[in-house]
Design a protein around this motif. Structure first.
Motif, PDB file in Angstrom:
ATOM      1  N   PHE A   2       0.832  -1.206   0.000  1.00  0.00           N
ATOM      2  CA  PHE A   2       0.000   0.000   0.000  1.00  0.00           C
ATOM      3  C   PHE A   2       0.867   1.257   0.000  1.00  0.00           C
ATOM      4  N   ILE A   3       1.969   1.237   0.758  1.00  0.00           N
ATOM      5  CA  ILE A   3       2.885   2.383   0.795  1.00  0.00           C
ATOM      6  C   ILE A   3       3.520   2.590  -0.576  1.00  0.00           C
ATOM      7  N   LEU A   4       3.884   1.507  -1.223  1.00  0.00           N
ATOM      8  CA  LEU A   4       4.472   1.604  -2.561  1.00  0.00           C
ATOM      9  C   LEU A   4       3.480   2.222  -3.550  1.00  0.00           C
ATOM     10  N   TRP A   5       2.193   1.877  -3.417  1.00  0.00           N
ATOM     11  CA  TRP A   5       1.146   2.456  -4.267  1.00  0.00           C
ATOM     12  C   TRP A   5       1.073   3.963  -4.082  1.00  0.00           C
ATOM     13  N   TRP A   6       1.070   4.437  -2.812  1.00  0.00           N
ATOM     14  CA  TRP A   6       1.004   5.876  -2.534  1.00  0.00           C
ATOM     15  C   TRP A   6       2.238   6.592  -3.074  1.00  0.00           C
ATOM     16  N   ILE A   7       3.409   5.968  -2.959  1.00  0.00           N
ATOM     17  CA  ILE A   7       4.634   6.593  -3.486  1.00  0.00           C
ATOM     18  C   ILE A   7       4.560   6.686  -5.008  1.00  0.00           C
ATOM     19  N   LEU A   8       4.072   5.633  -5.651  1.00  0.00           N
ATOM     20  CA  LEU A   8       3.952   5.652  -7.115  1.00  0.00           C
ATOM     21  C   LEU A   8       2.962   6.721  -7.569  1.00  0.00           C
ATOM     22  N   VAL A   9       1.796   6.773  -6.938  1.00  0.00           N
ATOM     23  CA  VAL A   9       0.802   7.786  -7.296  1.00  0.00           C
ATOM     24  C   VAL A   9       1.341   9.179  -6.984  1.00  0.00           C
ATOM     25  N   GLY A  10       2.022   9.339  -5.848  1.00  0.00           N
ATOM     26  CA  GLY A  10       2.618  10.628  -5.493  1.00  0.00           C
ATOM     27  C   GLY A  10       3.685  11.064  -6.480  1.00  0.00           C
ATOM     28  N   LEU A  11       4.475  10.116  -6.946  1.00  0.00           N
ATOM     29  CA  LEU A  11       5.499  10.421  -7.945  1.00  0.00           C
ATOM     30  C   LEU A  11       4.867  10.913  -9.238  1.00  0.00           C
ATOM     31  N   ILE A  12       3.851  10.215  -9.691  1.00  0.00           N
ATOM     32  CA  ILE A  12       3.173  10.606 -10.929  1.00  0.00           C
ATOM     33  C   ILE A  12       2.481  11.956 -10.759  1.00  0.00           C
ATOM     34  N   ALA A  13       1.763  12.110  -9.640  1.00  0.00           N
ATOM     35  CA  ALA A  13       1.050  13.371  -9.395  1.00  0.00           C
ATOM     36  C   ALA A  13       2.020  14.532  -9.226  1.00  0.00           C
ATOM     37  N   GLY A  14       3.112  14.319  -8.525  1.00  0.00           N
ATOM     38  CA  GLY A  14       4.110  15.372  -8.356  1.00  0.00           C
ATOM     39  C   GLY A  14       4.744  15.777  -9.673  1.00  0.00           C
ATOM     40  N   PHE A  15       5.021  14.792 -10.531  1.00  0.00           N
ATOM     41  CA  PHE A  15       5.596  15.077 -11.841  1.00  0.00           C
ATOM     42  C   PHE A  15       4.618  15.881 -12.700  1.00  0.00           C
ATOM     43  N   ILE A  16       3.364  15.434 -12.747  1.00  0.00           N
ATOM     44  CA  ILE A  16       2.359  16.130 -13.553  1.00  0.00           C
ATOM     45  C   ILE A  16       2.122  17.539 -13.018  1.00  0.00           C
ATOM     46  N   THR A  17       2.056  17.670 -11.697  1.00  0.00           N
ATOM     47  CA  THR A  17       1.858  18.988 -11.091  1.00  0.00           C
ATOM     48  C   THR A  17       3.022  19.908 -11.409  1.00  0.00           C
ATOM     49  N   GLY A  18       4.234  19.377 -11.360  1.00  0.00           N
ATOM     50  CA  GLY A  18       5.404  20.169 -11.710  1.00  0.00           C
ATOM     51  C   GLY A  18       5.359  20.667 -13.143  1.00  0.00           C
ATOM     52  N   LYS A  19       4.798  19.859 -14.041  1.00  0.00           N
ATOM     53  CA  LYS A  19       4.678  20.269 -15.439  1.00  0.00           C
ATOM     54  C   LYS A  19       3.536  21.259 -15.649  1.00  0.00           C
ATOM     55  N   LEU A  20       2.457  21.123 -14.867  1.00  0.00           N
ATOM     56  CA  LEU A  20       1.312  22.012 -15.024  1.00  0.00           C
ATOM     57  C   LEU A  20       1.554  23.397 -14.437  1.00  0.00           C
ATOM     58  N   MET A  21       2.234  23.450 -13.311  1.00  0.00           N
ATOM     59  CA  MET A  21       2.441  24.715 -12.608  1.00  0.00           C
ATOM     60  C   MET A  21       3.700  25.389 -13.139  1.00  0.00           C
ATOM     61  N   GLN A  22       3.665  26.698 -13.201  1.00  0.00           N
ATOM     62  CA  GLN A  22       4.843  27.459 -13.619  1.00  0.00           C
ATOM     63  C   GLN A  22       5.804  27.575 -12.449  1.00  0.00           C
ATOM     64  N   GLY A  23       7.080  27.622 -12.719  1.00  0.00           N
ATOM     65  CA  GLY A  23       8.063  27.793 -11.663  1.00  0.00           C
ATOM     66  C   GLY A  23       9.083  26.669 -11.676  1.00  0.00           C
TER      67      GLY A  23
END
Length: 85
Positions: A2-23
């Motif tokens: 379950f922890i690995l799932w949250w890390i994987l989803v967090g990695l994907i979400a963090g990457f996408i958020t980094g691409k969507l947001m300026q800065g």
């Protein structure tokens, strides 16, 4: 697992958020942390809106990205104000 799932989803979400947001972002580790916390926050928001558990991986990533974007906006507001004081 379950922890690995949250890390994987967090990695994907963090990457996408980094691409969507300026800065410049917060770095790889902090992007994962923001993604994980954003996933939890997005889950609470969607559950409160009545959309809990409506899909699989794609839904989870979408909710995590929404939460991470909101969290990033809040973090930028807080850090911007504290640096000008």
């Amino acid at each position: 697992m379950f922890i690995l799932w949250w890390i994987l989803v967090g990695l994907i979400a963090g990457f996408i958020t980094g691409k969507l947001m300026q800065g410049t972002g917060y770095g790889a580790i902090m992007d994962i942390v923001v993604g994980i916390v954003g996933a939890v926050a997005g889950g609470f928001i969607m559950r409160a809106a009545g959309f809990a558990d409506q899909g699989g991986l794609l839904y989870t990533i979408l909710v995590a990205v929404i939460g991470a974007v909101l969290l990033t906006l809040l973090l930028r507001l807080v850090t911007r104000r504290s640096s000008t004081v």
